[in-house]
Design a protein around this motif. Structure first.
Motif, PDB file in Angstrom:
ATOM      1  N   MET A   1      40.284  19.671 -12.201  1.00 24.17           N
ATOM      2  CA  MET A   1      39.919  20.369 -10.968  1.00 24.17           C
ATOM      3  C   MET A   1      41.071  20.365  -9.968  1.00 24.17           C
ATOM      4  O   MET A   1      41.339  21.382  -9.306  1.00 24.17           O
ATOM      5  N   ILE A   2      41.763  19.240  -9.855  1.00 23.10           N
ATOM      6  CA  ILE A   2      42.856  19.142  -8.884  1.00 23.10           C
ATOM      7  C   ILE A   2      44.062  19.950  -9.350  1.00 23.10           C
ATOM      8  O   ILE A   2      44.800  20.515  -8.534  1.00 23.10           O
ATOM      9  N   LYS A   3      44.245  20.066 -10.652  1.00 18.83           N
ATOM     10  CA  LYS A   3      45.305  20.934 -11.187  1.00 18.83           C
ATOM     11  C   LYS A   3      45.048  22.382 -10.773  1.00 18.83           C
ATOM     12  O   LYS A   3      45.971  23.095 -10.360  1.00 18.83           O
ATOM     13  N   TRP A   4      43.804  22.819 -10.849  1.00 20.54           N
ATOM     14  CA  TRP A   4      43.476  24.178 -10.409  1.00 20.54           C
ATOM     15  C   TRP A   4      43.701  24.325  -8.910  1.00 20.54           C
ATOM     16  O   TRP A   4      44.166  25.372  -8.450  1.00 20.54           O
ATOM     17  N   CYS A   5      43.384  23.277  -8.150  1.00 24.79           N
ATOM     18  CA  CYS A   5      43.652  23.300  -6.709  1.00 24.79           C
ATOM     19  C   CYS A   5      45.140  23.518  -6.438  1.00 24.79           C
ATOM     20  O   CYS A   5      45.518  24.317  -5.568  1.00 24.79           O
ATOM     21  N   LYS A   6      45.954  22.793  -7.154  1.00 27.53           N
ATOM     22  CA  LYS A   6      47.408  22.914  -6.981  1.00 27.53           C
ATOM     23  C   LYS A   6      47.875  24.317  -7.342  1.00 27.53           C
ATOM     24  O   LYS A   6      48.665  24.934  -6.610  1.00 27.53           O
ATOM     25  N   GLU A   7      47.395  24.830  -8.451  1.00 29.63           N
ATOM     26  CA  GLU A   7      47.807  26.163  -8.902  1.00 29.63           C
ATOM     27  C   GLU A   7      47.339  27.254  -7.947  1.00 29.63           C
ATOM     28  O   GLU A   7      47.994  28.298  -7.813  1.00 29.63           O
ATOM     29  N   GLU A   8      46.219  27.012  -7.271  1.00 37.30           N
ATOM     30  CA  GLU A   8      45.705  27.995  -6.312  1.00 37.30           C
ATOM     31  C   GLU A   8      46.260  27.765  -4.906  1.00 37.30           C
ATOM     32  O   GLU A   8      45.893  28.462  -3.966  1.00 37.30           O
ATOM     33  N   ASP A   9      47.140  26.763  -4.773  1.00 38.63           N
ATOM     34  CA  ASP A   9      47.910  26.546  -3.545  1.00 38.63           C
ATOM     35  C   ASP A   9      47.042  26.151  -2.346  1.00 38.63           C
ATOM     36  O   ASP A   9      47.167  26.712  -1.256  1.00 38.63           O
ATOM     37  N   VAL A  10      46.182  25.154  -2.527  1.00 44.91           N
ATOM     38  CA  VAL A  10      45.416  24.630  -1.394  1.00 44.91           C
ATOM     39  C   VAL A  10      46.333  23.805  -0.498  1.00 44.91           C
ATOM     40  O   VAL A  10      47.420  23.393  -0.904  1.00 44.91           O
ATOM     41  N   ASP A  11      45.882  23.544   0.722  1.00 41.88           N
ATOM     42  CA  ASP A  11      46.673  22.754   1.669  1.00 41.88           C
ATOM     43  C   ASP A  11      46.467  21.257   1.489  1.00 41.88           C
ATOM     44  O   ASP A  11      47.362  20.464   1.787  1.00 41.88           O
ATOM     45  N   PHE A  12      45.277  20.859   1.066  1.00 41.50           N
ATOM     46  CA  PHE A  12      44.994  19.466   0.764  1.00 41.50           C
ATOM     47  C   PHE A  12      43.736  19.418  -0.088  1.00 41.50           C
ATOM     48  O   PHE A  12      43.100  20.452  -0.338  1.00 41.50           O
ATOM     49  N   VAL A  13      43.394  18.233  -0.561  1.00 41.83           N
ATOM     50  CA  VAL A  13      42.176  18.065  -1.362  1.00 41.83           C
ATOM     51  C   VAL A  13      41.277  17.048  -0.680  1.00 41.83           C
ATOM     52  O   VAL A  13      41.719  15.976  -0.260  1.00 41.83           O
ATOM     53  N   ASN A  14      40.012  17.420  -0.579  1.00 40.24           N
ATOM     54  CA  ASN A  14      38.995  16.560  -0.012  1.00 40.24           C
ATOM     55  C   ASN A  14      38.212  15.918  -1.158  1.00 40.24           C
ATOM     56  O   ASN A  14      37.571  16.618  -1.940  1.00 40.24           O
ATOM     57  N   GLY A  15      38.282  14.603  -1.268  1.00 41.22           N
ATOM     58  CA  GLY A  15      37.467  13.856  -2.232  1.00 41.22           C
ATOM     59  C   GLY A  15      36.356  13.168  -1.473  1.00 41.22           C
ATOM     60  O   GLY A  15      36.626  12.392  -0.550  1.00 41.22           O
ATOM     61  N   GLU A  16      35.110  13.439  -1.840  1.00 47.91           N
ATOM     62  CA  GLU A  16      34.027  12.996  -0.961  1.00 47.91           C
ATOM     63  C   GLU A  16      32.816  12.443  -1.694  1.00 47.91           C
ATOM     64  O   GLU A  16      32.646  12.616  -2.896  1.00 47.91           O
ATOM     65  N   THR A  17      31.991  11.771  -0.897  1.00 48.74           N
ATOM     66  CA  THR A  17      30.675  11.268  -1.295  1.00 48.74           C
ATOM     67  C   THR A  17      30.770  10.279  -2.442  1.00 48.74           C
ATOM     68  O   THR A  17      29.908  10.241  -3.316  1.00 48.74           O
ATOM     69  N   PHE A  18      31.805   9.473  -2.422  1.00 47.95           N
ATOM     70  CA  PHE A  18      31.960   8.442  -3.451  1.00 47.95           C
ATOM     71  C   PHE A  18      31.196   7.189  -3.033  1.00 47.95           C
ATOM     72  O   PHE A  18      31.333   6.725  -1.902  1.00 47.95           O
ATOM     73  N   TYR A  19      30.405   6.654  -3.938  1.00 50.56           N
ATOM     74  CA  TYR A  19      29.721   5.399  -3.633  1.00 50.56           C
ATOM     75  C   TYR A  19      30.264   4.249  -4.474  1.00 50.56           C
ATOM     76  O   TYR A  19      29.749   3.140  -4.414  1.00 50.56           O
ATOM     77  N   TYR A  20      31.307   4.526  -5.255  1.00 52.55           N
ATOM     78  CA  TYR A  20      32.111   3.494  -5.914  1.00 52.55           C
ATOM     79  C   TYR A  20      33.542   3.597  -5.378  1.00 52.55           C
ATOM     80  O   TYR A  20      34.139   4.676  -5.387  1.00 52.55           O
ATOM     81  N   TYR A  21      34.087   2.469  -4.951  1.00 54.09           N
ATOM     82  CA  TYR A  21      35.487   2.476  -4.509  1.00 54.09           C
ATOM     83  C   TYR A  21      36.406   2.935  -5.625  1.00 54.09           C
ATOM     84  O   TYR A  21      37.314   3.756  -5.417  1.00 54.09           O
ATOM     85  N   GLU A  22      36.180   2.411  -6.837  1.00 50.25           N
ATOM     86  CA  GLU A  22      37.123   2.697  -7.911  1.00 50.25           C
ATOM     87  C   GLU A  22      37.119   4.182  -8.294  1.00 50.25           C
ATOM     88  O   GLU A  22      38.154   4.739  -8.661  1.00 50.25           O
ATOM     89  N   GLU A  23      35.980   4.829  -8.189  1.00 48.46           N
ATOM     90  CA  GLU A  23      35.945   6.263  -8.473  1.00 48.46           C
ATOM     91  C   GLU A  23      36.754   7.023  -7.418  1.00 48.46           C
ATOM     92  O   GLU A  23      37.496   7.958  -7.736  1.00 48.46           O
TER      93      GLU A  23
END
Length: 349
Positions: free
Chosen positions: A136-158
């Motif tokens: 998913m993040i590779k597609w974000c990079k290829e589509e030239d986003v400004d940043f990536v939001n990673g959210e709603t994690f209830y495990y730190y390690e994830e």
């Protein structure tokens, strides 16, 4: 030139409109339950209009609606073949809307979220999660986003895996936790400890989103602010959660006169439990005074709610021209030309 996220954060509060999941279900374009954003393929104009409404309400960011658009969710609904086109189209639509901003092009953010398959005791699950985020993040990079939001994690390690994959693509990261009712992340970290570790590892913004309303999120936001040195984000749900019921998953509605088709008010019977816009404004003021830098609202939020938050922290939205003004109201107005007999009737109406 369009300023970066970091530049905007240095200049003052940044607003990020979220809550598409519930909003598009409310508008009739998304199924409650599976909550998969097929709208990016099936009804792209509806998604564009939703992006547009939140941007005009004050959002500096058009967040690509790829929450739950990961391989596990697509597997569950039997549509893995739509995974890549859905992700790419959600980003492309966001970029189209971002360019419509009349004063400064909005930022476009990619989005990854909790996978619901992470198991701290299962190394194979961790590799599956990493693979899901990586594509998913590779597609974000290829589509030239400004940043990536990673959210709603209830495990730190994830969350840490998400950050690592974002950094592999050399993109800025906003990472936020969803804190369940146990008041601790499921792998044993406190939310402020998890945020501190992610900040040390290079996340640009750390904080919390979803699950909790302002009343039960703000105490933890204050702990995060005390613990972290960098930028802090807070994006609560707009519901009246309580100490007894700190998340919206088990919020009771004592006034409901009918039986519900679900065990709880979540997700389709939460309507009577909303905060009003002024309660949200009061929270935003407290959060600003706490030192929060990155503001928003999550599931359940409407554009008018987001506009109230934006205006409270000192921002003027494109659609601030439509903010409430009771001067001309026939019962409660103050305009000299209003009919006096109506005004005297206001207490009896």
């Amino acid at each position: 030139m369009k300023r970066s996220l970091e530049q905007r954060l240095q200049d003052g509060p940044v607003i990020c409109g979220e809550g598409y999941l519930f909003e598009l279900e409310r508008r009739g374009y998304l199924q409650a339950g599976s909550f998969v954003p097929e709208v990016a393929i099936e009804n792209p104009e509806a998604l564009k209009q939703t992006y547009r409404d939140y941007m005009k309400a004050g959002s500096d960011v058009v967040l690509a609606f790829t929450y739950n658009a990961h391989r596990e969710k697509m597997r569950i609904i039997g549509k893995e073949d739509l995974l890549e086109p859905l992700n790419r189209n959600a980003i492309r639509l966001a970029k189209e809307v971002a360019k419509e901003h009349p004063t400064e092009e909005a930022l476009v953010a990619g989005n990854v979220s909790n996978t619901n398959i992470f198991d701290p005791d299962d190394p194979a699950s961790k590799e599956k999660v990493r693979t899901m985020f990586a594509e998913m993040i590779k597609w974000c990079k290829e589509e030239d986003v400004d940043f990536v939001n990673g959210e709603t994690f209830y495990y730190y390690e994830e969350a840490k895996i998400a950050l690592e994959e974002i950094q592999k693509q050399d993109l800025p990261a906003v990472i936020t936790f969803g804190l369940m009712g146990e008041n601790i992340l499921r792998d044993g970290y406190t939310v402020e400890e998890g945020c501190r570790l992610l900040e040390e590892q290079g996340a640009l913004v750390v904080g919390m989103n979803c699950f909790r309303g302002p009343a039960t999120m703000q105490p933890y936001v204050e702990k995060i602010r005390e613990t972290c040195e960098g930028f802090v984000g807070a994006l609560p749900i707009p519901y009246r959660t309580t100490e007894e019921h700190p998340t919206f998953f088990n919020l009771p509605d004592g006034g409901c006169s009918c039986s519900l088709p679900t065990e709880t008010t979540f997700p389709t019977s939460l309507d009577p439990l909303y905060c009003n816009r002024y309660e949200l404004a009061s929270w935003a003021k407290d959060a600003l005074n706490t030192g929060v830098n990155y503001f928003g609202l999550c599931c359940g939020a409407s554009p008018s709610m987001l506009r109230e938050v934006a205006e409270t922290v000192g921002r003027e939205a494109i659609n601030s021209t439509y903010s409430p003004d009771m001067e001309k109201h026939f019962l409660f107005g103050t305009d000299d030309t209003l009919k006096g007999h109506n005004l005297t009737y206001r207490t009896k109406a």
